[in-house]
Design an enzyme around this catalytic site. Structure first.
Site, mmCIF file in Angstrom:
data_model
loop_
_atom_site.group_PDB
_atom_site.id
_atom_site.type_symbol
_atom_site.label_atom_id
_atom_site.label_comp_id
_atom_site.label_asym_id
_atom_site.label_seq_id
_atom_site.Cartn_x
_atom_site.Cartn_y
_atom_site.Cartn_z
ATOM 1 N N PHE A 59 0.970 -1.255 -0.104
ATOM 2 C CA PHE A 59 -0.082 -0.029 -0.227
ATOM 3 C C PHE A 59 0.705 1.320 0.040
ATOM 4 O O PHE A 59 0.703 1.954 -0.784
ATOM 5 C CB PHE A 59 -0.875 0.094 1.181
ATOM 6 C CG PHE A 59 -1.520 1.403 1.676
ATOM 7 C CD1 PHE A 59 -2.253 2.068 0.489
ATOM 8 C CD2 PHE A 59 -1.639 1.728 2.932
ATOM 9 C CE1 PHE A 59 -2.931 3.296 1.126
ATOM 10 C CE2 PHE A 59 -2.173 2.824 3.143
ATOM 11 C CZ PHE A 59 -2.722 3.822 2.301
ATOM 12 N N VAL A 60 1.586 1.477 1.177
ATOM 13 C CA VAL A 60 2.441 2.642 1.263
ATOM 14 C C VAL A 60 3.882 2.787 0.070
ATOM 15 O O VAL A 60 3.960 3.472 -0.496
ATOM 16 C CB VAL A 60 2.981 3.004 2.618
ATOM 17 C CG1 VAL A 60 3.961 4.169 2.791
ATOM 18 C CG2 VAL A 60 1.926 2.999 3.535
ATOM 19 N N LEU A 114 19.486 -9.881 0.182
ATOM 20 C CA LEU A 114 19.298 -9.401 -0.984
ATOM 21 C C LEU A 114 20.167 -9.317 -1.935
ATOM 22 O O LEU A 114 21.309 -8.423 -1.946
ATOM 23 C CB LEU A 114 18.881 -7.803 -0.800
ATOM 24 C CG LEU A 114 17.415 -7.989 0.371
ATOM 25 C CD1 LEU A 114 17.218 -6.531 0.521
ATOM 26 C CD2 LEU A 114 16.165 -8.432 -0.609
ATOM 27 N N TYR A 151 4.089 -8.054 15.705
ATOM 28 C CA TYR A 151 4.428 -6.903 15.020
ATOM 29 C C TYR A 151 4.905 -5.796 15.807
ATOM 30 O O TYR A 151 6.208 -5.246 15.280
ATOM 31 C CB TYR A 151 2.911 -6.509 14.732
ATOM 32 C CG TYR A 151 3.101 -5.220 13.428
ATOM 33 C CD1 TYR A 151 3.551 -5.200 12.295
ATOM 34 C CD2 TYR A 151 2.675 -4.099 14.194
ATOM 35 C CE1 TYR A 151 3.985 -4.149 11.686
ATOM 36 C CE2 TYR A 151 2.503 -2.756 13.164
ATOM 37 C CZ TYR A 151 3.452 -2.913 11.964
ATOM 38 O OH TYR A 151 3.402 -1.762 11.107
ATOM 39 N N VAL A 200 12.784 -10.464 1.829
ATOM 40 C CA VAL A 200 13.561 -9.899 2.604
ATOM 41 C C VAL A 200 14.307 -10.838 3.702
ATOM 42 O O VAL A 200 15.468 -10.384 4.199
ATOM 43 C CB VAL A 200 13.287 -8.645 3.038
ATOM 44 C CG1 VAL A 200 12.870 -7.573 2.032
ATOM 45 C CG2 VAL A 200 12.180 -8.879 4.043
ATOM 46 N N THR A 218 1.707 -10.035 1.227
ATOM 47 C CA THR A 218 0.538 -9.184 1.730
ATOM 48 C C THR A 218 -0.073 -8.216 0.532
ATOM 49 O O THR A 218 -0.896 -7.534 0.664
ATOM 50 C CB THR A 218 0.614 -8.572 3.163
ATOM 51 O OG1 THR A 218 1.726 -7.722 2.826
ATOM 52 C CG2 THR A 218 0.839 -9.623 4.118
ATOM 53 N N ARG A 267 -8.171 -3.511 8.264
ATOM 54 C CA ARG A 267 -7.918 -2.429 8.941
ATOM 55 C C ARG A 267 -9.180 -1.493 8.884
ATOM 56 O O ARG A 267 -10.152 -1.804 8.121
ATOM 57 C CB ARG A 267 -6.677 -1.727 8.622
ATOM 58 C CG ARG A 267 -5.273 -2.276 8.886
ATOM 59 C CD ARG A 267 -4.146 -1.579 8.484
ATOM 60 N NE ARG A 267 -3.798 -1.788 7.056
ATOM 61 C CZ ARG A 267 -2.561 -1.685 6.579
ATOM 62 N NH1 ARG A 267 -1.859 -0.800 7.103
ATOM 63 N NH2 ARG A 267 -2.240 -2.198 5.305
ATOM 64 N N LYS A 293 9.117 -4.422 15.062
ATOM 65 C CA LYS A 293 9.501 -3.267 14.708
ATOM 66 C C LYS A 293 10.212 -2.550 15.907
ATOM 67 O O LYS A 293 11.219 -1.769 15.416
ATOM 68 C CB LYS A 293 8.146 -2.398 14.586
ATOM 69 C CG LYS A 293 7.366 -2.708 13.369
ATOM 70 C CD LYS A 293 7.932 -2.631 12.126
ATOM 71 C CE LYS A 293 6.980 -2.591 10.787
ATOM 72 N NZ LYS A 293 7.800 -2.239 9.462
#
Length: 320
Positions: free
Chosen positions: A16-17, A66, A150, A62, A40, A191, A154
């Site tokens: 998305f982003v 890479l 999650y 990832v 996803t 979401r 992060k």
């Protein structure tokens, strides 16, 4: 004005982003390699970029090294499941993306002397005891709860990024992204905004968790991407909050979706999720002062754009 880099690697570039970021980089004249394993993401997010000069889509995981021969000037590490539905489904993969994935993306940045930008999250603050959240707040996180895969992925990614900056001199930056919305969010990712919009357009009840009085601060994707690019072009290490400081209740957002869609759907209350934050709002003083950044697109403009995209692109089927 979008800064121009010679060549950029965007992990999670079909997400998305990530897809919006690739689009903006290309428009500024930057060559872009978008790396994604499509766990996803939707390849359709970047379909309009395929064949454009300077764009390459690489199927990469990832969590493996890479093997990219190109030289990069900037590395944006966005690869991760980002919605609760996805990271509940992919808990180990989410942890690996935050650990191995971050290390492998950092390795590329170190190899090339590139600027490295980690897309972290407001979830590092957990269910915060400080409000609004500033970057020097350490957070209130359950390290073994269902959301921890999650949150802690992060938090580890931030720790590793900071250690690589201190110990190896890698030119790093950390962005803590708050709730972002806009076109290309998967309808079924669970979401809040895509769920509400698709329920409203499909004539289904809008499912509001808990009382609906928990708060969120929603930032339109164009503003989030602009913040990532401003951070990349700076020498600020971060962490820096990127989000909209206008706090709204989840119930208010649901009612705004009903208004914009013109839907007569009812609101249905469901059980709150475990460890769901009760308040979430960024203090963006640092971004304003050091990056000259703040959101420009308020909900009155961004939400209709988002609804229009879903109405044109998503089949109106009940979400399960």
């Amino acid at each position: 004005m979008t800064p121009a880099f010679g060549r950029a690697l965007v992990t999670g570039g079909a997400g998305f982003v990530g897809s919006h970021l690739c689009e903006r980089l290309l428009a500024a004249g930057t060559e872009v390699v978008a790396a994604d394993n499509f766990a996803t993401a939707d390849a359709g997010n970047v379909e309009h970029l395929l064949g454009l000069p300077g764009f390459r889509l690489a199927t990469r995981d990832v969590t493996e090294p890479l093997d990219e021969p190109d030289h990069f000037d900037v590395v944006f590490h966005l690869a991760s499941a980002a919605s609760p539905r996805d990271y509940f489904r992919l808990p180990l993969e989410t942890l690996r993306a935050g650990s191995y994935g971050t290390e492998h993306a950092l390795d590329i940045a170190e190899r090339d002397g590139a600027r490295f930008v980690l897309a972290s999250t407001s979830e590092v603050y957990g269910d915060p005891r400080e409000h609004p959240q500033r970057e020097d707040y350490w957070g209130h996180v359950n390290p073994i709860g269902p959301r921890s895969v999650y949150d802690e992925a992060k938090r580890y990614a931030e720790a590793l990024t900071s250690a690589m900056r201190r110990e190896r001199g890698v030119n790093t930056a950390i962005a803590r992204i708050f709730n972002t919305y806009g076109p290309r969010m998967r309808a079924d990712d669970g979401r809040m905004i895509p769920t509400f919009v698709c329920q409203a357009l499909g004539g289904e009840p809008l499912t509001v968790a808990g009382t609906g009085q928990q708060t969120r601060s929603i930032c339109y994707v164009d503003d989030t991407v602009r913040g990532l690019l401003a951070l990349a072009a700076s020498d600020l290490p971060g962490p820096v909050n990127l989000g909209n400081p206008h706090e709204l209740t989840v119930l208010r957002i649901a009612k705004e979706v009903l208004s914009v869609t013109g839907s007569s759907s009812a609101i249905e209350y469901i059980d709150a999720a475990v460890d769901d934050p009760t308040r979430r709002c960024p203090d963006i003083s640092l971004a304003r002062r050091e990056l000259g950044w703040e959101p420009e697109i308020e909900m009155a403009e961004g939400l209709p754009r988002t609804v229009d995209w879903y109405a044109r692109n998503i089949p109106l089927e009940p979400l399960r």
